[in-house]
Design a protein around this motif. Structure first.
Motif, PDB file in Angstrom:
ATOM      1  N   LEU A  91      -5.678   4.581  -3.127  1.00 31.77           N
ATOM      2  CA  LEU A  91      -6.294   4.924  -1.838  1.00 31.77           C
ATOM      3  C   LEU A  91      -5.814   6.289  -1.359  1.00 31.77           C
ATOM      4  O   LEU A  91      -5.873   6.593  -0.163  1.00 31.77           O
ATOM      5  N   ILE A 116       0.571  -5.859  -6.078  1.00 30.07           N
ATOM      6  CA  ILE A 116      -0.671  -5.600  -5.351  1.00 30.07           C
ATOM      7  C   ILE A 116      -1.295  -6.947  -4.991  1.00 30.07           C
ATOM      8  O   ILE A 116      -1.488  -7.808  -5.862  1.00 30.07           O
ATOM      9  N   HIS A 128       0.801  -1.230   0.000  1.00 30.74           N
ATOM     10  CA  HIS A 128       0.000   0.000   0.000  1.00 30.74           C
ATOM     11  C   HIS A 128       0.836   1.282   0.000  1.00 30.74           C
ATOM     12  O   HIS A 128       0.699   2.110  -0.883  1.00 30.74           O
ATOM     13  N   HIS A 183      -3.986  -8.628  -4.432  1.00 34.51           N
ATOM     14  CA  HIS A 183      -5.041  -9.431  -5.082  1.00 34.51           C
ATOM     15  C   HIS A 183      -4.689  -9.819  -6.517  1.00 34.51           C
ATOM     16  O   HIS A 183      -5.359 -10.639  -7.125  1.00 34.51           O
ATOM     17  N   ASN A 189     -11.214   1.026  -7.996  1.00 34.66           N
ATOM     18  CA  ASN A 189     -12.536   0.504  -7.661  1.00 34.66           C
ATOM     19  C   ASN A 189     -13.372   1.382  -6.737  1.00 34.66           C
ATOM     20  O   ASN A 189     -14.519   1.048  -6.442  1.00 34.66           O
ATOM     21  N   HIS A 241     -10.861  -6.088  -0.657  1.00 35.36           N
ATOM     22  CA  HIS A 241     -10.937  -6.666  -1.999  1.00 35.36           C
ATOM     23  C   HIS A 241     -10.430  -8.101  -2.092  1.00 35.36           C
ATOM     24  O   HIS A 241     -10.202  -8.625  -3.189  1.00 35.36           O
TER      25      HIS A 241
HETATM   26  S1  SF4 Z   1      -8.291  -1.293  -3.800  1.00 39.59           S
HETATM   27 FE1  SF4 Z   1      -6.501  -0.051  -4.223  1.00 39.59          FE
HETATM   28  S2  SF4 Z   1      -5.567   0.164  -2.190  1.00 39.59           S
HETATM   29 FE2  SF4 Z   1      -6.936  -1.585  -2.081  1.00 39.59          FE
HETATM   30  S3  SF4 Z   1      -5.689  -3.379  -2.577  1.00 39.59           S
HETATM   31 FE3  SF4 Z   1      -6.634  -2.660  -4.472  1.00 39.59          FE
HETATM   32  S4  SF4 Z   1      -5.096  -1.324  -5.376  1.00 39.59           S
HETATM   33 FE4  SF4 Z   1      -4.565  -1.561  -3.243  1.00 39.59          FE
END
Ligand code: SF4
Lengths: 425, 163
Positions: free
Chosen positions: A365, A102, A66, A104, A383, A125
């Motif tokens: 974020l 990242i 992050h 995910h 997102n 997520h």
């Molecule tokens: S939503 Fe954005 S901050 Fe959250 S894991 Fe995915 S890329 Fe990272």
């Protein structure tokens, strides 16, 4: 009574033959994951409770994605705490700058997810892995602490919404448009506490990357998880990435659903979510044609995969980013970074006038690497477009696909890639 | 458990980015998080809030990220309870896991109203507007977590202190 796919996976993880929606269960976990923001809180809880060993170092993943590369001294201290914990505890899947991606995007890529798994992550997520036929969901740091200590988590067995897909996507339309369209239909709390179970003949035509993007945003409809049936494409993906042996669960034919939604993929338009909620979905016939854009971000756990890089490059090739617009492109993992570089995509981006970043969540974020000033507008493939999500509370975020983001970059205003068609490059 | 305090009222879909903006997530210190609680939706909140006060909101309170920093910031700002028509699911479980009482109710509330909540009896009262509602208490399993003082304590009992 029949069970949904999600209910079957849960049942298998708490040694029950059958489960009903609403029951509370304590289930065994195949993987627990946290990042540099949520792990420190979890580690504090873990240590405060006097736990001394994680239940299984092979089933814990800690991902510094992050605020990395460390954005400031406090972030550096947090990363150091996680790094130290990972080393002391023998955490097998620890990812730091230079190897990180990242979370995910990284976990499926590294083969840490397989069909039939039950996974929790201290990140909302985490629902992304449903694309591979796993039940995965986001939890908080205390859940993560308990998961690391005991390998278990509590769940209220969810009801499900059945989303039946037919047809095939039109050119320029992708998984991102499908999920924005669906959230537009049911709202940001349309699937509260529920699973979104996708099925139907349309599934076949969606790539695994499209499915990952769709499940990623299940939480944006309030959902507990999103999940796709396991098919030949899923199995091939799992094999390619060296995942463990899949366990394939199918929803019973008589499974009860709270609601059924039919989506004909061939009717899904290019979709943009306007500020400040992902449910503010609009097609291009409903979009002002002079919405000036200050920044474009192409990346994140939603759309930072290789196919997203390719789609952006397809639009940007031989074109220039508009004078008053800045573009930040963020491949989600080291592997994607390397693949994109080898394919020559970076040259396309650099020629067009884009910045290319090392893998990080960064601006998604409002962390770092592209924060918005007051009144600025951003088209982003991320997102969330909540108030202040990417910076100043009076900045605006428009959620869209890589195609739309890239076209908007070229034209300096919110634009459809179709507008550039036929135009000399 | 009985709680009483003045209401701070917000609308639907209060998300974790306004409860505690991500720019402050470079610390896990609850006191520091509390200093920025609700900042992007209500900059005056931290100045107004008194120990015991109650947050009242509409649908889907706490939607967005999984950050436990959100209920932690609220709890350590002195808020005794959050009342909403519905909660986002991760916020719901985080609040239970850290011991921040939450109540699902559609009782009418205006800013500054005095609310009283009896968690064990499942009754909420708006003392200013003379309204009263009952609410379903937590399922037994969750009551066990709350009674144990949080998830880590409950797991220790259930799992026989293995870890
Ligand atoms: S939503 Fe954005 S901050 Fe959250 S894991 Fe995915 S890329 Fe990272």
């Amino acid at each position: 009574m029949g069970m949904t796919m999600t209910q079957k996976i849960l049942a298998a993880h708490c040694g029950k033959q059958s489960l009903k929606a609403g029951e509370m269960v304590l289930a065994d976990l195949d993987l627990v994951m946290a990042n540099d923001i949520t792990a420190p809180v979890a580690i504090n809880e873990f240590e405060k409770a006097g736990c001394d060993r994680v239940f299984d170092g092979d089933k814990v993943a800690l991902v510094l994605d992050h605020f990395t590369p460390n954005k400031d001294i406090k972030a550096a201290e947090q990363s150091r705490q996680v790094r130290r914990f990972a080393r002391e505890q023998g955490v097998a899947h620890f990812y730091d700058v230079g190897r990180v991606g990242i979370e995910h995007v990284l976990l499926p890529e590294q083969g840490l997810v397989t069909a039939g798994d039950l996974i929790i992550g201290a990140d909302s997520h985490t629902c992304t892995y449903g694309a591979l036929g796993a039940f995965s969901t986001g939890v908080g740091s205390t859940d993560m602490a308990a998961g690391m200590a005991y390998g278990k988590a509590w769940f209220r067995v969810p009801e499900a919404i059945s989303v039946r897909l037919t047809g095939k996507l039109q050119p320029w339309v992708s998984g991102k448009d499908v999920i924005l369209h669906l959230i537009g239909l049911i709202g940001v709390d349309g699937a509260l506490y529920q699973s979104l179970e996708f099925s139907g003949p349309g599934v076949d035509s969606l790539s695994v990357d499209d499915r990952l993007c769709i499940c990623n945003m299940a939480i944006e409809a309030g959902g507990k998880n999103g999940i796709f049936p396991v098919d030949a494409q899923t199995l091939a993906y799992l094999k390619d990435h060296g995942a463990k042996e899949p366990r394939v669960y199918e929803a019973d034919p008589d499974a009860r659903y709270a609601r059924v939604i039919d989506i004909n993929l061939s009717e899904v338009p290019l979709t943009v979510a306007f500020p400040h909620l992902p449910e503010n979905a609009r097609g291009f016939d409903d979009i002002p044609d002079d919405l000036r854009i200050d920044q474009v971000v192409i990346g994140s756990c939603t759309n930072g995969r290789l196919c997203d890089m390719q789609q952006a490059a397809q639009v940007l090739r031989g074109r220039q980013v508009a004078q008053d617009t800045r573009v930040i492109i963020i491949p989600a993992t080291q592997q994607i970074y390397e693949d994109a570089m080898k394919e020559g995509l970076f040259q396309v981006f650099l020629d067009a006038g884009c910045a290319v970043s090392t893998p990080t969540c960064g601006p998604c974020l409002g962390g770092h690497m592209g924060i918005l000033a007051e009144g600025e507008r951003c088209v982003s493939t991320t997102n969330r477009n909540f108030v202040g999500r990417m910076g100043h509370p009076k900045s605006e975020v428009y959620l869209a696909s890589p195609y739309v983001a890239a076209a908007s970059a070229v034209l300096g205003r919110l634009a459809s890639p179709a507008e550039l068609e036929g135009e000399a490059q | 458990m009985k709680l009483q305090g003045k209401a701070h009222v917000y609308g639907n879909h209060v998300d974790t980015d306004v409860i505690i903006p991500a720019r402050y997530l470079n610390t896990a210190d609850p006191k520091e998080l509390a200093r920025h609680c609700m900042e992007d939706i209500d900059a005056e909140f931290v100045k107004r809030v008194q120990p015991g006060d109650i947050i009242a909101a509409g649908d889907n309170f706490g939607c967005g990220s999984s950050r436990e920093h959100a209920p932690l910031a609220i709890k350590h700002a002195g808020v005794s309870c959050v009342v909403a028509r519905s909660f986002a699911r991760i916020f719901y479980r985080n609040a239970i896991n850290i011991g921040l009482p939450i109540v699902v109710s559609d009782i009418p509330v205006a800013a500054g109203d005095e609310l009283a909540v009896d968690l064990s009896a499942g009754v909420i009262e708006n003392l200013t507007q003379h309204e009263k509602r009952t609410f379903a208490p937590f399922p037994a399993f969750l009551q066990g977590i709350v009674a144990a003082g949080g998830l880590m304590q409950a797991m220790r009992t259930m799992e026989g202190g293995r870890a």
